[in-house]
Design an enzyme around this catalytic site. Structure first.
Site, PDB file in Angstrom:
ATOM      1  CE  LYS A 247      -4.395  -1.226  -0.080  1.00  0.00           C
ATOM      2  NZ  LYS A 247      -5.364  -0.978  -0.306  1.00  0.00           N
TER       3      LYS A 247
ATOM      4  CB  SER B 271      -1.211  -8.233  -1.235  1.00  0.00           C
ATOM      5  OG  SER B 271      -1.968  -9.000  -0.230  1.00  0.00           O
TER       6      SER B 271
END
Length: 433
Positions: free
Chosen positions: A68, A326
């Site tokens: 992110k 992720s």
């Protein structure tokens, strides 16, 4: 994280926007001195299991333990000096908040981050740690929607800039840098990536990476992976338009959204071959396997792409496959829940309401003659606090292998034990687990 947010960036029509290759490469260059060039490792265990070359792109080893930071930094650094000086705002209960906080600390910018009041303290402290004195964390409301609403009111009052977690061109282009790294890292091996599996929440990562691969590795099969309880992208693709789910399972919090982005939906519709769903129990089972076999700690969303490999086991034999891991922001307090969900999914844990015969020795007989040699009682509770011998009992039994269930049920029937199997009774089961 549950997102119903609408992007405040109206500079590009959502139907017309598509990540340009030069913008993706510019973002990757911009991020080189900011983010970690995370490893792309070949998993020996997974490669052997699937008779393929399985590579893991370890974004869980990123600076904030998720990808992110890439999109957040790329968006924030692209703002004008005037926009930056007015302050940065986001709403998030997880990784996006940490990425925004870290980016603002690097750039010396003030940020206000709205988080739902029930957000675990560990996550709140991480945001404060990354943001240092520049970030004001505000805990408001009970849900992401409450936090988002307050963030929007704040943006209007202060003329601050809202950084969307996924539905923004600069965020998408920043996330695309994951794809740039993957192809650069594999270039030395002269390998063609036959299949790329990516987790899908709001669609920012999948949109960015798939756009880069479509341009630079067009033969790669591009697959999105969603949690079964929050299948917003696959449902929208099937319907042919972006739809909002009425309710979702928030367990895979890094990928659980009611509605994907408008831009990301259009991009994924063009680029992804398909989006598959994975049961939350399978995600938990994969998390446990990664920890026990690979010494890798991931969050639920970080396990999605690996959990989906079983769906393609016959197609990937002899192929080169990349799974994007992720994130690794997993709360240790969730370990017992993860283990429980994994065992239930694998058929290794079963719950019963048992009415024992009202005579001496009934429980001892159950332990000696009904339970198998490798069956364990993991939970035992009488339904009554007094007169226990006259009330039914809740029993949780762990099995060594799922095939032991039918023999256990047969022995209970043979001994004329009255029982109710709860695993299939969702109306009752939710009160037990």
């Amino acid at each position: 994280m549950t997102n119903n947010a609408v992007s405040t960036d109206n500079s590009t029509d959502t139907r017309d926007y598509y990540p340009a290759l030069d913008e993706i490469l510019a973002a990757a260059q911009r991020l080189k001195s900011v983010v970690t060039r995370t490893p792309l490792i070949r998993s020996e265990n997974l490669s052997e299991r699937y008779a393929a070359d399985i590579y893991l792109k370890r974004e869980d080893q990123q600076l904030v333990r998720s990808y992110k930071i890439r999109g957040a930094y790329n968006k924030i650094v692209s703002l004008t000096a005037a926009q930056q000086s007015q302050g940065i705002v986001c709403a998030s209960a997880g990784n996006h908040a940490q990425g925004v906080a870290y980016a603002c600390a690097l750039l010396g910018l003030n940020a206000t981050i709205f988080m739902p009041a029930p957000t675990p303290g560990q996550k709140v402290e991480q945001v404060r740690k990354y943001g240092k004195a520049l970030v004001d964390v505000r805990l408001v409301g009970d849900t992401y929607d409450d936090a988002y609403h307050q963030a929007m009111l704040f943006c209007t009052a202060e003329q601050a800039t809202f950084v969307h977690p996924f539905d923004d061109p600069k965020v998408i282009e920043g996330q695309a840098s994951v794809g740039v790294e993957i192809l650069n890292q594999l270039a030395a091996t002269e390998r063609q990536v036959d299949m790329l599996l990516m987790p899908v929440g709001g669609g920012g990562l999948a949109s960015g990476v798939s756009s880069y691969f479509a341009a630079r590795s067009p033969l790669t099969r591009l697959i999105g992976v969603e949690p079964e309880g929050a299948a917003s992208m696959s449902g929208s693709l099937a319907a042919g338009c972006n739809e909002t789910l009425s309710q979702i399972d928030n367990f895979v919090d890094g990928a659980a959204v009611k509605r994907v982005g408008e831009r990301t939906f259009e991009i994924c519709k063009q680029n992804l071959e398909r989006v598959v769903t994975v049961p939350e129990g399978k995600v938990c089972s994969t998390m446990m396997q990664l920890y026990n076999q690979e010494a890798i700690v991931v969050e639920p969303a970080g396990a999605l792409s690996i959990a989906a490999l079983d769906s393609f086991k016959d197609e990937i034999r002899g192929k080169t496959v990349v799974c994007v891991v992720s994130g690794g922001n997993n709360d240790i307090l969730r370990t017992e829940e993860i283990k429980e969900r994994a065992m239930l999914f694998e058929g290794l844990k079963h719950y019963f309401i048992v009415n024992f015969p009202q005579r001496a020795g009934a429980l001892r007989e159950f332990l000696a003659e009904v339970l198998g040699p490798h069956d364990d009682i993991a939970r035992f509770e009488y339904s009554k606090k007094n007169n226990c011998d006259r009330g039914p009992a809740l029993i949780g039994i762990e099995l060594a292998c799922k095939e032991d269930l039918q023999p256990l049920l047969a022995r209970m029937t043979q001994k004329q034990i009255r029982f109710e199997y709860l695993n299939d009774r969702q109306d009752l089961f939710r009160f037990v687990v």
